[in-house]
Scaffold this motif. Structure first.
Motif, short mmCIF file in Angstrom:
data_model
loop_
_atom_site.label_atom_id
_atom_site.label_comp_id
_atom_site.label_asym_id
_atom_site.label_seq_id
_atom_site.Cartn_x
_atom_site.Cartn_y
_atom_site.Cartn_z
N MET A 1 81.98 -40.80 -33.11
CA MET A 1 83.43 -40.65 -33.01
C MET A 1 83.95 -41.53 -31.87
O MET A 1 83.37 -41.55 -30.79
N SER A 2 85.04 -42.26 -32.12
CA SER A 2 85.60 -43.14 -31.10
C SER A 2 86.18 -42.32 -29.94
O SER A 2 86.53 -41.14 -30.11
N PRO A 4 89.15 -42.57 -28.35
CA PRO A 4 90.50 -42.04 -28.54
C PRO A 4 90.54 -40.81 -29.44
O PRO A 4 91.25 -39.84 -29.15
N ARG A 5 89.75 -40.84 -30.52
CA ARG A 5 89.74 -39.69 -31.42
C ARG A 5 89.13 -38.46 -30.75
O ARG A 5 89.60 -37.34 -30.93
N ARG A 6 88.06 -38.67 -30.00
CA ARG A 6 87.43 -37.56 -29.29
C ARG A 6 88.41 -36.93 -28.30
O ARG A 6 88.50 -35.70 -28.19
N LEU A 8 91.75 -36.99 -28.34
CA LEU A 8 92.83 -36.29 -29.03
C LEU A 8 92.32 -35.02 -29.71
O LEU A 8 93.03 -34.01 -29.76
N LEU A 9 91.09 -35.07 -30.23
CA LEU A 9 90.51 -33.86 -30.83
C LEU A 9 90.33 -32.78 -29.78
O LEU A 9 90.61 -31.59 -30.03
N ALA A 311 96.16 -40.43 -25.41
CA ALA A 311 95.94 -41.44 -26.45
C ALA A 311 96.00 -42.84 -25.86
O ALA A 311 95.17 -43.71 -26.18
N ALA A 314 92.88 -43.49 -23.60
CA ALA A 314 91.67 -43.66 -24.39
C ALA A 314 91.64 -45.01 -25.09
O ALA A 314 90.61 -45.67 -25.16
N ARG A 315 92.80 -45.44 -25.62
CA ARG A 315 92.85 -46.76 -26.29
C ARG A 315 92.59 -47.87 -25.28
O ARG A 315 91.89 -48.85 -25.58
#
Length: 330
Positions: A1-2, A4-6, A8-9, A311, A314-315
């Protein structure tokens, strides 16, 4: 999992945990209104949590690794459970009789900056840095909390309200400090425990304190009523098991990202909104209005801003990592 996704999750899981944590304020307030002693409210929750968690443990890594970790360093487990569970919940239960459930929930939202402010005391690496943007949004949320407090009190707090407010603020620092302290202890010893195992371990380590508090509560007020026992069981299931495991899972996912960790902790600010809705619907409490409503709006704005900051951060980190890999490839 990237990354940013981690991140936000983790924020999303923490927000979900806030919904289940809200039961703490609403049910504790109901117990206080019925005359239940605060010490029973505090002790019963964690006395119920252990037997509720036991059936889950075979599917969550088992009890043996937790027992081994506690035997290896009992002092650390007693310290962090004493701060993150015992001190946290005793103070929160004591404050439950001070006013509407949403008001206690609002005061607890000082936790949005508590974890970040404690970071320099715990870490000796990059995590010791206090993220300025995240801290700024945390201050915005606290401004909303103060507006709600003074709006409810018509511009002034009496002595009882100030004592309750100080208890909740201290509780708000104790909870993330205990969680972060245990995560750091496990990290330094190279021990991997999942969220359920950590909650079980802290509950087990805090058991002597809860038994002692139960004995004191019995001497002070006699046995708890059937209603208080039922309310405490509801808190234990919703907040003690479901919400705590979700929160520990979220913070564990981003333990190495200071901004995302602070944001995951800050999602607990949503509790004040959930508490306002549930308190009005089930306890007949008044909805926040005027200054208090403006404060609630600031809390919501802070939650949205935190999600955006996480977000964006993380990006940016992902772009920097990609650029570094490209440079090395050349």
């Amino acid at each position: 999992m990237s990354a940013p996704r981690r991140a936000l999750l983790a924020v999303g899981i923490s927000l979900l945990s806030a919904l289940f944590f809200t039961a703490t304020y609403v049910l504790n307030r109901a117990a206080a209104v019925e005359g239940g002693h605060w010490a029973w409210t505090a002790a019963l929750r964690y006395l119920f949590v252990l037997p509720l968690l036991l059936p889950l443990m075979p599917w969550q890594g088992g009890v043996a690794p937790v027992a081994k970790a506690i035997r290896a360093a009992p002092g650390a487990w007693l310290l962090w459970s004493g701060i993150g569970f015992v001190l946290f919940y005793m103070l929160l239960s004591y404050a439950a009789a001070s006013g509407p459930s949403w008001l206690v929930a609002a005061s607890f939202q000082t936790t949005v900056v508590a974890g970040m402010l404690c970071a320099p005391l715990l870490y000796d690496d990059a995590r010791a840095r206090i993220p300025r943007a995240a801290l700024g949004v945390g201050v915005l949320i606290i401004a909303g909390v103060l507006l709600m407090q003074f709006g409810h009190a018509h511009g002034a707090l009496d002595r009882k309200a100030w004592i309750a407010l100080l208890c909740v603020v201290a509780s708000a620092f104790a909870y993330p400090l205990g969680n972060r302290g245990l995560l750091l202890h496990l990290e330094r010893r190279g021990i991997e425990l999942n969220a359920t195992q950590r909650v079980f371990g802290l509950s087990l380590a805090s058991l002597p304190a809860w038994l002692a508090l139960s004995a004191w509560a019995w001497l002070q007020a006699g046995p708890p009523s059937a209603s208080q026992v039922g309310l405490a069981l509801g808190v234990a299931i919703s907040a003690g098991v479901v919400a705590t495991i979700l929160f520990f899972q979220a913070t564990g996912m981003v333990r190495d990202n200071a901004t995302a960790l602070g944001a995951a902790e800050a999602m607990q600010a949503a509790e004040v909104l959930f508490a306002a809705m549930l308190g009005a619907l089930f306890l007949g409490e008044a909805w926040p209005r005027g200054q208090a409503l403006a404060g609630a709006a600031l809390v919501v704005a802070g939650i949205v801003l935190f999600a955006w900051i996480v977000a964006h951060d993380a990006r940016r980190s992902a772009r920097e990592a990609e650029a570094l890999r490209s440079d090395r490839g050349n």
